[in-house]
Structures are given as C-alpha cells and as structure tokens.
Motif scaffolding. Structure first.
Motif, short mmCIF file in Angstrom:
data_model
loop_
_atom_site.label_atom_id
_atom_site.label_comp_id
_atom_site.label_asym_id
_atom_site.label_seq_id
_atom_site.Cartn_x
_atom_site.Cartn_y
_atom_site.Cartn_z
N THR A 247 -34.56 -33.36 0.37
CA THR A 247 -33.21 -32.15 0.76
C THR A 247 -33.69 -30.98 0.69
OG1 THR A 247 -32.73 -32.04 -1.55
CG2 THR A 247 -31.77 -34.35 -0.44
N LYS A 248 -32.48 -29.75 1.15
CA LYS A 248 -32.75 -28.80 0.80
C LYS A 248 -31.30 -28.42 0.88
CE LYS A 248 -31.01 -27.59 6.03
NZ LYS A 248 -31.18 -26.91 7.40
N THR A 249 -31.70 -26.85 0.84
CA THR A 249 -29.94 -26.42 0.11
C THR A 249 -29.40 -25.63 0.66
OG1 THR A 249 -30.89 -26.13 -2.54
CG2 THR A 249 -28.76 -25.12 -1.42
N GLY A 250 -28.27 -25.68 0.80
CA GLY A 250 -27.27 -25.19 2.52
C GLY A 250 -26.77 -24.25 1.25
N ARG A 251 -24.93 -24.09 2.22
CA ARG A 251 -24.14 -23.51 1.51
C ARG A 251 -22.86 -23.17 2.26
NH1 ARG A 251 -26.61 -21.00 -3.65
NH2 ARG A 251 -24.19 -20.37 -3.33
N LEU A 252 -21.88 -23.31 1.36
CA LEU A 252 -20.40 -23.86 2.00
C LEU A 252 -19.84 -22.34 1.23
CD1 LEU A 252 -18.98 -26.22 3.49
CD2 LEU A 252 -17.61 -26.93 1.99
N TRP A 253 -19.44 -21.96 2.56
CA TRP A 253 -18.52 -20.29 2.29
C TRP A 253 -16.97 -21.49 2.06
CZ3 TRP A 253 -21.49 -16.69 1.22
CH2 TRP A 253 -22.45 -16.86 0.86
N THR A 254 -15.80 -20.07 1.18
CA THR A 254 -15.04 -20.47 1.38
C THR A 254 -14.20 -19.06 1.64
OG1 THR A 254 -12.96 -21.14 0.44
CG2 THR A 254 -14.26 -20.55 -1.55
N TYR A 255 -13.70 -18.68 1.91
CA TYR A 255 -12.25 -17.28 2.20
C TYR A 255 -10.40 -18.25 2.58
CZ TYR A 255 -16.60 -16.26 3.94
OH TYR A 255 -18.30 -15.88 4.04
N VAL A 256 -10.13 -17.78 0.85
CA VAL A 256 -8.60 -18.04 0.77
C VAL A 256 -7.78 -17.04 1.12
CG1 VAL A 256 -7.14 -18.54 -0.92
CG2 VAL A 256 -9.73 -19.83 -1.04
N ARG A 257 -7.11 -17.39 1.46
CA ARG A 257 -5.57 -16.22 2.01
C ARG A 257 -4.29 -16.86 0.65
NH1 ARG A 257 -2.57 -14.33 7.41
NH2 ARG A 257 -1.71 -12.70 6.54
N ASP A 258 -4.59 -16.08 0.04
CA ASP A 258 -3.01 -16.63 -0.89
C ASP A 258 -2.33 -15.84 -1.44
OD1 ASP A 258 -0.86 -18.01 -1.90
OD2 ASP A 258 -2.55 -19.66 -3.25
N PRO A 276 -26.77 -23.04 6.46
CA PRO A 276 -28.21 -23.49 6.00
C PRO A 276 -28.78 -22.41 4.70
CG PRO A 276 -28.83 -22.31 8.38
CD PRO A 276 -26.98 -21.81 7.90
N ASN A 277 -28.20 -20.99 4.84
CA ASN A 277 -29.29 -20.48 3.15
C ASN A 277 -27.94 -19.73 2.53
OD1 ASN A 277 -29.43 -18.43 4.69
ND2 ASN A 277 -30.97 -19.59 6.21
N ARG A 278 -27.79 -19.26 2.13
CA ARG A 278 -27.13 -17.80 0.87
C ARG A 278 -27.43 -16.33 1.73
NH1 ARG A 278 -25.76 -16.19 -4.60
NH2 ARG A 278 -23.71 -16.39 -4.27
N LYS A 279 -28.31 -16.59 3.45
CA LYS A 279 -28.54 -15.18 3.52
C LYS A 279 -27.10 -14.34 3.02
CE LYS A 279 -32.76 -15.87 5.41
NZ LYS A 279 -33.74 -16.19 6.51
N GLY A 280 -27.37 -13.09 3.04
CA GLY A 280 -25.78 -11.97 3.38
C GLY A 280 -25.34 -11.66 4.72
N GLU A 281 -26.07 -12.06 5.60
CA GLU A 281 -26.21 -12.43 6.80
C GLU A 281 -24.53 -13.13 7.08
OE1 GLU A 281 -29.18 -15.45 8.95
OE2 GLU A 281 -29.96 -13.35 8.41
N HIS A 282 -25.10 -14.17 6.66
CA HIS A 282 -23.58 -15.23 7.53
C HIS A 282 -22.11 -15.03 6.36
CE1 HIS A 282 -27.38 -18.13 8.09
NE2 HIS A 282 -27.27 -17.90 6.94
N PRO A 283 -22.72 -14.13 5.11
CA PRO A 283 -20.51 -13.62 5.32
C PRO A 283 -20.20 -12.51 6.08
CG PRO A 283 -21.99 -13.52 3.54
CD PRO A 283 -22.81 -14.25 4.64
N GLN A 284 -21.42 -12.18 6.48
CA GLN A 284 -21.10 -10.40 6.87
C GLN A 284 -21.12 -10.98 8.99
OE1 GLN A 284 -25.10 -8.51 6.87
NE2 GLN A 284 -24.87 -8.63 4.52
N SER A 285 -21.41 -12.02 8.65
CA SER A 285 -21.10 -12.64 10.24
C SER A 285 -19.68 -13.26 10.29
CB SER A 285 -21.99 -14.18 11.02
OG SER A 285 -21.03 -14.34 12.58
N HIS A 286 -19.40 -13.84 9.40
CA HIS A 286 -17.89 -14.78 9.06
C HIS A 286 -17.32 -13.31 8.98
CE1 HIS A 286 -20.48 -18.27 6.60
NE2 HIS A 286 -20.57 -18.15 8.22
#
Length: 506
Positions: A247-258, A276-286
C-alpha cells in the motif's frame, strides 16, 4: 478529477484489455490458492491478504467497466469468454409494470386497436431491505382497419441492456462507500438471500454508474467553488500500489460550501477530490478558479493560494484548541486547562450568533475581541516561561504563528470560528479506512471521491443518500447536460417537498 485521456489506437486498447484480463485471471488464481490455505496458524494474516487481493481484483474489474463504457451483454449476445447471465431467481417477489402505448386508437387511421402480443423484460431491483424483480410489460396493439402496430417505447435503463434497476445500483454504491462493504463481501451477503451476484458483475455496475454520474459531479463541483467561502481539509487514505500488492498513501481532499451558520440560504454541498500524494500542487489545482475565503488548517500547500491575494486565509480555533486538549488529557496540565477555558469563552459568544446574518454576527463578536487580546498577551507571557521543546510550547507556538488567521473571524461575519464543516465531511472516510483497504488504485480513489461528493451533499441537504442516488440513477440517462442541475441534491429535495405538500393538500 478527470481521468487521463484514453489512447486512440485500437491495437493499444486491445493490448490493455488483454493485459488487464491476464492480471484478473492471475489474481483469481492467487485468491483461490490462499483460500485453500485459510485454515491454519496464519489464517488471520491470510484473511487480510485475501481481502486486499479481492479489492485489487474489484478495482481492475470496476475500472475496466468505467473506461470501456461497454453495456452489459444480454444472454442472446454470445461473446467468447463472457459468462452467460443467469436467469433471475423465481423465488423473489415480482412486480409488473405495464407500459401502454401513447395512443388509444390507431395513429394512422383512427381505427380501434386490438391486442397483438407483448414484449417483456425484467430487471433485478432492490427496494430497501429486499430484492424484487420488476417485470416491464409493453403490450403490442394492432389496428383493426390497417396494418399499423403501436407499442410504448421501452423504458430506459441506467445501464444499457443491464439487469440492474436503479434501486439495486444505488444500494450497491451506498453499501460500498457509506457502509464500507467491499463488493466481494456484498456478493456473499446477497448469496445468503438466494441472489447470485458475482463480484465481477457488481464491479461492472460500480464502474458504469461512476461514468454515468460524472457529468453531475462536474455541476456539483462548479456550485461548490462558486461560493464566497470554502471549508477545506484532507485525510490520508491507503491505496494498493500497482504490481507489488503493497500500500501507498494517497489523499482525499474535501471542499465544503455551507454558509447556513451565517444566515445564508444557498444550498450546502461538498466536493471531494483524490490525489496520489499531499503535494501543494493538488489543492492549488483544485482551487485555481476559486476567489474568496478559505477556512482550513495551516497546511503549507495552501500558502501559494494566499499569496495571490484572491484567497483570504481563515484558520480554525478547533484545530488550535485540540493541541491544548490533548496535552490536558495526557498530563492534566493547568496551563492547558487555562487555555481551554479561554477558548471556551470564545465559543460561548459564538453560540449566541450562530445562524444569524453576517452583520449581526459581526456585532455580537465585538465581545470576543477583548478576550482575544487578553488570550494573545497570556500566550506570549506563558511561552516565555516554558521550555521550547515542550508540547505546551508547540501548542502555544501554533496559535501565535497563525494568530492573524485565527482572529480574522472576529472582524468578518461571513467567517466561522472553526473548520468543523470540513472535518465532519471527512468522518465517513475515516470510518471506511478502519474497515478495509480504501482503494485498489488511484482511479479507485477518484471514483470514491465522486460518490462521496454526491452522498455527502445529499446528507447536507437532509436527503437519504440511497434514496437520492436511486432517484438520480433512474433518471440521469434521459437528461440533457443543460438539465443536470435539476438532479443536484437541493433541487431533488425541493421536488420531493413539493410532491409531499401536494399529497398532503389532496
């Protein structure tokens, strides 16, 4: 969230299918061998290995169905290597739905129509807590004057030519992603009810449902990112690494509008994204298109977003408080207890303005400003008396290092005191992580994020997730892209409320 583009070369696609089929057969062989070894001193370890391999196999079969988009084959369509579908069980309750033609008389000459025969098809569906067979009957009517034959159109199915009804498909998805039951376990449960559904069949359904729901997910994402404030968080998820069974470690990101706590009646929603990882490029892309307030923890990957000035940082007092709480629980520290007492005073004020409009909240929070000023001075003074290596120094340092983001809520009525909205959204993921290996691949992580988005948004709008997915799956194949907003959770909730109101009035 978008999958990588498929190769256009037919030869390449065929090679991929052949390779995947070989891997599926190899995994089935390993699982069969391990099951024969299951009764021995290492049975628990073997059980775990079997479970992981079952999930890997489930992932391959689900991904193949999603990518190919190939409809289920009917028994009459013989394909080498494709098992023939077994007949639906006779012991199940059968419901008959008759689809009459649109015309009561001949559409060509107006003559009387007489029965000519009928077409019958069956789907296996799932009404909560029970299987049943829905028999769709379409009588054929012939005109007594001319040769015209009329018949109702066949009702559309979620999966073309598939035997699964919308209720069963929704149940499989909710059992997998809400109740955390892998497909091989579901298969065993259904077998005890006398319904033979192979894991490979369930995997095909999950993959095809995922492809079916993707356009709606994009509408949901657009709604979430259109808000002026977002709650964001992430959590680690174990993912089976390809090839080696580890196993490897991925990340699940959540963005809530409430924004309901700020008196805003815009529909709440949550969008999940996998990486697939926790690099800052992912939330920056999201969040590349988002402009507004981001309520989150102090993850450094968000810093580049704040640097542009389009996104304003708001920190989380629950996160800062947790550090003192853990120390107090472990050591009974009076300093930690004092910090908790001061933070509790802030929450007491907040409880009085929750649900009020931003201007009312801002006025009420005037009482919090002197408490924050005193807390800041106390933290500075206390830190000078502590060892830099102590846990208390770390907790105080976290609060002081993010002070401006922590106190921003007191000057802006739109901002919450904490990021609990995002943390609540991730609870279901944490439960699933305890029960079984989360995802069989990165593509499986993407699929899970999509279903979690729809399920989480349904819950935020007070809808039962299974009932919501059943409603959507039953209809989405017949909707145009421009009409998909009508299937978003709050639109469905409005529709149900109107139906119930009319029924009550009648």
């Amino acid at each position: 969230m978008n999958s990588a583009p498929l190769p256009r070369d037919t030869t390449t696609l065929q090679a991929m299918v052949v390779a995947q089929q070989a891997e599926i057969e190899h995994l089935k062989l390993i699982i069969a061998k391990l099951r024969r070894m299951q009764f021995g001193q290492s049975s628990e370890k073997i059980d775990e290995m079997v479970g992981q391999l079952e999930l890997a196999l489930e992932e391959l079969e689900t991904g193949k169905a999603e990518r190919a988009g190939i409809p289920e084959i009917t028994p009459a369509e013989e394909v080498p290597g494709k098992p023939v579908r077994k007949p639906l069980p006779d012991h199940l309750p059968h419901d008959t739905v008759v689809h009459l033609p649109e015309h009561a008389c001949c559409p060509d000459c107006g003559g009387h129509l007489k029965p000519l025969g009928e077409d019958v098809s069956e789907v296996l569906d799932y009404v909560p807590a029970s299987f049943r067979v829905i028999r769709h009957v379409r009588p054929k009517l012939a005109c007594g004057r001319c040769d015209t034959i009329v018949q109702a159109l066949a009702p559309s199915r979620p999966i073309a030519r598939g035997m699964a009804g919308s209720g069963l498909l929704a149940h499989v998805l909710v059992a997998k992603y809400c109740d955390h039951l892998p497909l091989y376990r579901q298969s065993g449960i259904y077998a005890r009810e006398g319904v033979d559904l192979e894991r490979s069949t369930l995997a095909e359904w999950v993959g095809q449902c995922s492809a079916l729901l993707r356009p709606l997910l994009e509408r949901l994402r657009h709604h979430v990112l259109a808000g002026e404030k977002l709650h964001a968080d992430d959590t680690p998820v174990p993912v089976l690494a390809p090839g080696d069974g580890k196993t490897k470690t991925g990340r699940l990101w959540t963005y809530v509008r409430d924004d309901r706590p700020a008196g805003n009646d815009m529909p709440p929603a949550v969008w999940f994204a996998y990486s697939p990882n926790r690099k800052g490029e992912h939330p920056q892309s999201h969040l590349k298109s988002f402009k507004g307030i981001l309520q989150a923890d102090a993850f450094a990957g968000f810093d580049a977003l704040y640097a542009t000035g389009d996104i304003l940082e708001a920190a989380c007092w629950a996160h800062a408080r947790r550090k003192f709480f853990e120390i107090h629980q472990a050591q009974g520290s009076p300093i930690a207890a004092e910090a908790l007492k001061r933070i509790a005073a802030l929450y007491t004020i907040e409880s009085k303005v929750r649900g009020q409009p931003p201007d009312v909240r801002l006025k009420g929070r005037e009482q919090a400003k002197p408490i924050l000023e005193e807390l800041h001075a106390w933290l500075l003074d206390t830190r000078r008396q502590l060892s830099k290596k102590s846990g208390l120094a770390d907790a105080i340092g976290y609060a002081l290092n993010h002070w401006q983001a922590l106190i921003r809520y007191a000057s802006d009525g739109r901002i919450e005191i904490d990021n609990n909205a995002a943390e609540r959204a991730l609870r279901a993921v944490a439960l699933g992580r305890k029960n079984f290996l989360f995802a069989g691949s990165d593509a499986g992580g993407d699929r899970a994020a999509a279903i979690y988005s729809l399920v989480g948004s349904a819950k935020l709008n007070d809808l039962d997730p299974e009932a919501y997915l059943r409603f959507v799956i039953e209809r989405i194949a017949d909707y145009r892209i421009s009409e998909l907003d009508d299937l978003l959770p709050w639109r469905v909730a409005e529709r149900i409320a109107k139906t119930e109101h009319h029924a009550a009035a009648a």
